[in-house]
Design a protein around this motif. Structure first.
Motif, PDB file in Angstrom:
ATOM      1  N   ASN A 128       0.819  -1.219   0.000  1.00 28.27           N
ATOM      2  CA  ASN A 128       0.000   0.000   0.000  1.00 28.27           C
ATOM      3  C   ASN A 128       0.849   1.263   0.000  1.00 28.27           C
ATOM      4  N   GLN A 129       2.160   1.104   0.009  1.00 27.01           N
ATOM      5  CA  GLN A 129       3.087   2.234   0.040  1.00 27.01           C
ATOM      6  C   GLN A 129       3.898   2.250  -1.249  1.00 27.01           C
ATOM      7  N   ASP A 130       3.865   3.349  -1.995  1.00 23.45           N
ATOM      8  CA  ASP A 130       4.634   3.442  -3.240  1.00 23.45           C
ATOM      9  C   ASP A 130       6.124   3.291  -2.930  1.00 23.45           C
ATOM     10  N   ILE A 131       6.789   2.426  -3.684  1.00 24.13           N
ATOM     11  CA  ILE A 131       8.207   2.186  -3.448  1.00 24.13           C
ATOM     12  C   ILE A 131       9.030   3.450  -3.682  1.00 24.13           C
ATOM     13  N   GLU A 132       8.538   4.331  -4.560  1.00 20.86           N
ATOM     14  CA  GLU A 132       9.251   5.585  -4.819  1.00 20.86           C
ATOM     15  C   GLU A 132       9.346   6.439  -3.556  1.00 20.86           C
ATOM     16  N   VAL A 133       8.281   6.441  -2.766  1.00 23.95           N
ATOM     17  CA  VAL A 133       8.274   7.217  -1.525  1.00 23.95           C
ATOM     18  C   VAL A 133       9.301   6.644  -0.546  1.00 23.95           C
ATOM     19  N   VAL A 134       9.344   5.327  -0.464  1.00 27.07           N
ATOM     20  CA  VAL A 134      10.299   4.660   0.425  1.00 27.07           C
ATOM     21  C   VAL A 134      11.729   4.995   0.008  1.00 27.07           C
ATOM     22  N   MET A 135      11.997   4.924  -1.287  1.00 25.71           N
ATOM     23  CA  MET A 135      13.353   5.178  -1.778  1.00 25.71           C
ATOM     24  C   MET A 135      13.772   6.624  -1.573  1.00 25.71           C
ATOM     25  N   HIS A 136      12.853   7.556  -1.729  1.00 23.51           N
ATOM     26  CA  HIS A 136      13.179   8.964  -1.462  1.00 23.51           C
ATOM     27  C   HIS A 136      13.567   9.148   0.007  1.00 23.51           C
ATOM     28  N   ALA A 137      12.846   8.475   0.908  1.00 21.99           N
ATOM     29  CA  ALA A 137      13.154   8.583   2.331  1.00 21.99           C
ATOM     30  C   ALA A 137      14.535   8.006   2.632  1.00 21.99           C
ATOM     31  N   HIS A 149      24.523   2.416   1.575  1.00 20.34           N
ATOM     32  CA  HIS A 149      23.875   1.792   0.429  1.00 20.34           C
ATOM     33  C   HIS A 149      22.476   1.333   0.818  1.00 20.34           C
ATOM     34  N   ILE A 150      21.590   1.302  -0.174  1.00 23.45           N
ATOM     35  CA  ILE A 150      20.206   0.883   0.021  1.00 23.45           C
ATOM     36  C   ILE A 150      20.002  -0.509  -0.560  1.00 23.45           C
ATOM     37  N   GLY A 151      19.318  -1.355   0.186  1.00 22.91           N
ATOM     38  CA  GLY A 151      18.982  -2.681  -0.305  1.00 22.91           C
ATOM     39  C   GLY A 151      17.493  -2.951  -0.169  1.00 22.91           C
ATOM     40  N   LEU A 152      17.017  -3.926  -0.904  1.00 22.08           N
ATOM     41  CA  LEU A 152      15.626  -4.362  -0.826  1.00 22.08           C
ATOM     42  C   LEU A 152      15.597  -5.860  -0.578  1.00 22.08           C
ATOM     43  N   CYS A 153      14.502  -6.347  -0.012  1.00 23.09           N
ATOM     44  CA  CYS A 153      14.334  -7.773   0.235  1.00 23.09           C
ATOM     45  C   CYS A 153      13.036  -8.264  -0.392  1.00 23.09           C
ATOM     46  N   GLU A 154      13.110  -9.404  -1.047  1.00 19.90           N
ATOM     47  CA  GLU A 154      11.926 -10.124  -1.511  1.00 19.90           C
ATOM     48  C   GLU A 154      10.990  -9.260  -2.365  1.00 19.90           C
ATOM     49  N   VAL A 155      11.547  -8.498  -3.305  1.00 19.18           N
ATOM     50  CA  VAL A 155      10.698  -7.682  -4.180  1.00 19.18           C
ATOM     51  C   VAL A 155      10.644  -8.290  -5.578  1.00 19.18           C
ATOM     52  N   SER A 156       9.627  -7.899  -6.325  1.00 19.88           N
ATOM     53  CA  SER A 156       9.497  -8.337  -7.706  1.00 19.88           C
ATOM     54  C   SER A 156      10.471  -7.563  -8.580  1.00 19.88           C
ATOM     55  N   ALA A 157      10.677  -8.048  -9.791  1.00 19.89           N
ATOM     56  CA  ALA A 157      11.556  -7.349 -10.733  1.00 19.89           C
ATOM     57  C   ALA A 157      10.998  -5.977 -11.068  1.00 19.89           C
ATOM     58  N   ALA A 158       9.685  -5.866 -11.183  1.00 21.32           N
ATOM     59  CA  ALA A 158       9.068  -4.581 -11.517  1.00 21.32           C
ATOM     60  C   ALA A 158       9.302  -3.558 -10.400  1.00 21.32           C
ATOM     61  N   THR A 159       9.144  -3.986  -9.155  1.00 20.69           N
ATOM     62  CA  THR A 159       9.381  -3.086  -8.024  1.00 20.69           C
ATOM     63  C   THR A 159      10.848  -2.692  -7.955  1.00 20.69           C
ATOM     64  N   LEU A 160      11.722  -3.643  -8.236  1.00 17.60           N
ATOM     65  CA  LEU A 160      13.160  -3.363  -8.218  1.00 17.60           C
ATOM     66  C   LEU A 160      13.507  -2.282  -9.237  1.00 17.60           C
ATOM     67  N   ARG A 161      12.945  -2.369 -10.412  1.00 15.67           N
ATOM     68  CA  ARG A 161      13.206  -1.360 -11.447  1.00 15.67           C
ATOM     69  C   ARG A 161      12.698   0.014 -11.016  1.00 15.67           C
ATOM     70  N   ARG A 162      11.508   0.064 -10.458  1.00 15.29           N
ATOM     71  CA  ARG A 162      10.947   1.341 -10.017  1.00 15.29           C
ATOM     72  C   ARG A 162      11.812   1.957  -8.920  1.00 15.29           C
ATOM     73  N   HIS A 167      16.738   5.838  -6.821  1.00 15.90           N
ATOM     74  CA  HIS A 167      18.069   5.851  -6.210  1.00 15.90           C
ATOM     75  C   HIS A 167      18.687   4.472  -6.430  1.00 15.90           C
ATOM     76  N   PRO A 168      19.993   4.397  -6.711  1.00 13.23           N
ATOM     77  CA  PRO A 168      20.604   3.087  -6.951  1.00 13.23           C
ATOM     78  C   PRO A 168      20.353   2.098  -5.815  1.00 13.23           C
ATOM     79  N   VAL A 169      19.888   0.922  -6.166  1.00 14.87           N
ATOM     80  CA  VAL A 169      19.750  -0.181  -5.215  1.00 14.87           C
ATOM     81  C   VAL A 169      21.039  -0.983  -5.283  1.00 14.87           C
ATOM     82  N   ALA A 170      21.694  -1.144  -4.145  1.00 17.19           N
ATOM     83  CA  ALA A 170      22.983  -1.839  -4.129  1.00 17.19           C
ATOM     84  C   ALA A 170      22.825  -3.342  -4.167  1.00 17.19           C
ATOM     85  N   ALA A 171      21.808  -3.852  -3.463  1.00 16.11           N
ATOM     86  CA  ALA A 171      21.667  -5.305  -3.341  1.00 16.11           C
ATOM     87  C   ALA A 171      20.215  -5.681  -3.107  1.00 16.11           C
ATOM     88  N   LEU A 172      19.866  -6.833  -3.627  1.00 12.73           N
ATOM     89  CA  LEU A 172      18.564  -7.439  -3.374  1.00 12.73           C
ATOM     90  C   LEU A 172      18.792  -8.719  -2.596  1.00 12.73           C
TER      91      LEU A 172
END
Length: 327
Positions: A128-137, A149-162, A167-172
């Protein structure tokens, strides 16, 4: 211990250490023993330590802080926010708000006793939270020097691209092993395309792939595997066929099943850094040695073919644990 480039400006040991089990989920824990494991990891050249605020909750980061005060070797610490639990409860909610990201980061900095977190993951995504808002924070926290560095866990490829577009994602970080291979379809190709590192957690299938389990379902009190679908009843009995394939190849190479499973993972890409977890020195040393094992291509192909013919029985987690996966 060899080194690997997760992403630009982030080089880590080729094998990391997952520390979750040092606090909970895998039966009783012993801080003295866990600290010995952490120090031995540093001696072996493992410098990439994985923790999270919800492990304990909070105990794991505090344990890592004790280790860092005693350790003279340079270490890189990855921690996470986003899963909110009450002490003593497995139930969780997910909070990715900008306000919570900041407060969680500052709390982790205090607990870890560091000025900057090397890699800060969003542990699970709130749909329910736009990933763009999270990444800006999180980008603001990078600018302030609180995280590198910023990382993400358990996201889809589409969310990873967004996310990466903001902001560059260092690791998934996502589960990946011989019995959890969903990421091969589009996640791994996307990481390679975008120059994002991939950190497989539970690379040994929570220990099942090591060949040390039978189908009895006997686990110590507090071990959450007793409730996991893949470890119970007919599912466990069926999944032993996967272990037999791995164990057979290990015997031919005079190594362990765990080392085959890790060597296979390391062969899947130079941007892949597994983080097998353990609270035992013997298992730590066994896992670390896997970084020096190179299976011949014909054996890797044989392993792939054999595993592909077997169906994994049971989902990865309980329904509660499946929250936020592939978000």
């Amino acid at each position: 211990m060899q080194r690997r480039q997760l992403t630009e400006n982030l080089e880590v040991s080729a094998m990391g250490l997952g520390c979750m089990g040092m606090s909970e989920f895998y039966g009783p824990h012993d801080d003295t023993e866990s600290l010995q494991v952490l120090h031995r990891a540093a001696e072996l050249g493992i410098s990439f330590i994985d923790t999270a605020d919800m492990y304990g909750p909070f105990h794991n980061e505090e344990l890592i802080a004790r280790f860092l005060k005693q350790c003279s070797s340079p270490m890189q610490i990855a921690t996470k926010f986003g899963i909110v639990r009450k002490p003593g409860e497995y139930a969780r909610t997910i909070n990715n708000s900008a306000e919570y990201a900041r407060s969680a980061c500052e709390a982790s900095l205090r607990r870890l006793g560091v000025d900057c977190i090397d890699l800060y993951y969003v542990h699970r995504i709130d749909v329910n939270q736009d990933i763009e808002v999270v990444m800006h924070a999180l980008s603001a926290l990078v600018s302030e020097g609180k995280i590198r560095h910023i990382g993400l866990c358990e996201v889809s490829a589409a969310t990873l691209r967004r996310a990466h577009a903001v902001h560059p994602v260092a690791a998934l970080q996502t589960e990946y092993s011989l019995w959890s291979r969903d990421v091969e379809a589009d996640i791994l190709p996307t990481c390679k395309e975008l120059g994002i590192g991939f950190v497989p957690y539970s690379p040994l299938g929570r220990g099942f792939l090591t060949g040390t389990f039978d189908a009895s379902g006997n686990f110590p009190e507090g071990d959450f595997r007793a409730a996991l679908p893949r470890f119970t009843g007919n599912n466990a009995r069926s999944n032993l066929s996967i272990v037999e394939v791995v164990h057979s190849l290990a015997e031919r190479n005079n190594c362990t099943a765990a080392q085959v499973a890790l060597a296979w993972l390391l062969s899947k890409g130079e941007n892949i850094v597994p983080i097998p977890g353990t609270k035992r020195i013997a298992y730590l040393e066994e896992n670390a040695a896997a970084s020096d094992i190179q299976l011949p291509q014909n054996q890797l192909d044989e392993l792939e073919t054999s595993i592909a013919q077997l169906e994994v029985a049971g989902q990865r987690y309980t329904d509660e644990g499946m929250k936020g996966l592939n978000a």
